[in-house]
Write a protein that holds these residues in place. Structure first.
Motif, mmCIF file in Angstrom:
data_model
loop_
_atom_site.group_PDB
_atom_site.id
_atom_site.type_symbol
_atom_site.label_atom_id
_atom_site.label_comp_id
_atom_site.label_asym_id
_atom_site.label_seq_id
_atom_site.Cartn_x
_atom_site.Cartn_y
_atom_site.Cartn_z
ATOM 1 N N LYS A 1 42.143 33.670 49.581
ATOM 2 C CA LYS A 1 40.978 34.017 48.769
ATOM 3 C C LYS A 1 40.614 35.474 48.988
ATOM 4 O O LYS A 1 40.416 35.930 50.109
ATOM 5 C CB LYS A 1 39.787 33.139 49.135
ATOM 6 N N TYR A 2 40.612 36.232 47.890
ATOM 7 C CA TYR A 2 40.105 37.596 47.912
ATOM 8 C C TYR A 2 39.586 37.926 46.527
ATOM 9 O O TYR A 2 39.977 37.325 45.537
ATOM 10 C CB TYR A 2 41.165 38.605 48.392
ATOM 11 N N GLN A 3 38.665 38.870 46.481
ATOM 12 C CA GLN A 3 37.974 39.268 45.253
ATOM 13 C C GLN A 3 37.317 38.066 44.569
ATOM 14 O O GLN A 3 37.282 37.965 43.346
ATOM 15 C CB GLN A 3 38.913 39.982 44.294
ATOM 16 N N GLY A 4 36.851 37.120 45.382
ATOM 17 C CA GLY A 4 36.096 35.988 44.854
ATOM 18 C C GLY A 4 36.894 34.851 44.259
ATOM 19 O O GLY A 4 36.313 33.894 43.772
ATOM 20 N N SER A 5 38.224 34.928 44.296
ATOM 21 C CA SER A 5 39.014 33.811 43.752
ATOM 22 C C SER A 5 40.273 33.594 44.595
ATOM 23 O O SER A 5 40.683 34.449 45.368
ATOM 24 C CB SER A 5 39.392 34.079 42.291
ATOM 25 N N TRP A 6 40.877 32.428 44.410
ATOM 26 C CA TRP A 6 42.072 32.049 45.158
ATOM 27 C C TRP A 6 43.319 32.558 44.451
ATOM 28 O O TRP A 6 43.426 32.475 43.236
ATOM 29 C CB TRP A 6 42.143 30.532 45.309
ATOM 30 N N HIS A 7 44.265 33.077 45.244
ATOM 31 C CA HIS A 7 45.522 33.601 44.726
ATOM 32 C C HIS A 7 46.684 32.982 45.506
ATOM 33 O O HIS A 7 46.565 32.735 46.702
ATOM 34 C CB HIS A 7 45.578 35.130 44.875
#
Length: 170
Positions: A41-47
């Protein structure tokens, strides 16, 4: 047959350089670094990210050590590196090889994310390569969306991580 070459810290850069610059696309399918998909999770969303399945390990798919030696010689591998690879490889047991091949996608050599749920303390995997292999799961980190597995019939403790998203717990 599947062999594992566990690089030491001082050899890993030489082998990676050889791998990146000298190997043909066909040989890269035979000498590979298995990976797994995991969520971060980074920049508010899961990748989804790819990470190496084992630290400093290359897997080599060939009939026997003789074929591997000829591949290394054909690709102009330095004598020092070829000798280190030949002395440092170990073959996987048949059970381990089959287990890994069932988990990995054949073309990408990646273990994709799985999805499941926990009910009454038992894990059920509904989608992905871990489906039907719940008995091999040793630990789950629901926050990092990871599962730790043990290779069957292993010498020592061969532990691997792979992505597992638990969507509900009841």
């Amino acid at each position: 047959m599947l062999f594992v070459y566990e690089c030491t810290e001082n050899i890993i850069t030489d082998f990676k350089k050889f791998y990146d610059t000298q190997l043909s696309a066909e040989d890269k399918r035979k000498i590979f670094i298995p990976t797994y998909d995991c969520m971060k999770k980074y920049q508010g969303s899961w990748h989804i990210e790819k990470k190496p399945l084992f630290r400093n390990c290359f897997f080599i798919e060939c009939r026997d050590k003789k074929e591997l030696k000829s591949t290394l010689n054909r690709q102009h591998c330095s004598d020092f590196l070829a000798e280190d690879v030949m002395s440092g490889i170990t073959s996987l047991r048949l059970e381990q090889e089959e287990f890994l091949k069932e988990l990995m996608q054949p073309e990408t050599k990646t273990i994709s994310m799985s999805t499941g749920y926990i009910k009454d303390g038992t894990t059920y995997v509904t989608q992905g390569p871990l489906q039907g292999r719940e008995k091999f799961i040793r630990r789950i980190d629901r926050h990092k969306r990871l599962a730790w597995l043990m290779l069957p019939e292993g010498e020592g403790q061969w532990e691997l991580r792979t992505g597992l998203e638990i969507i509900s717990k009841g």
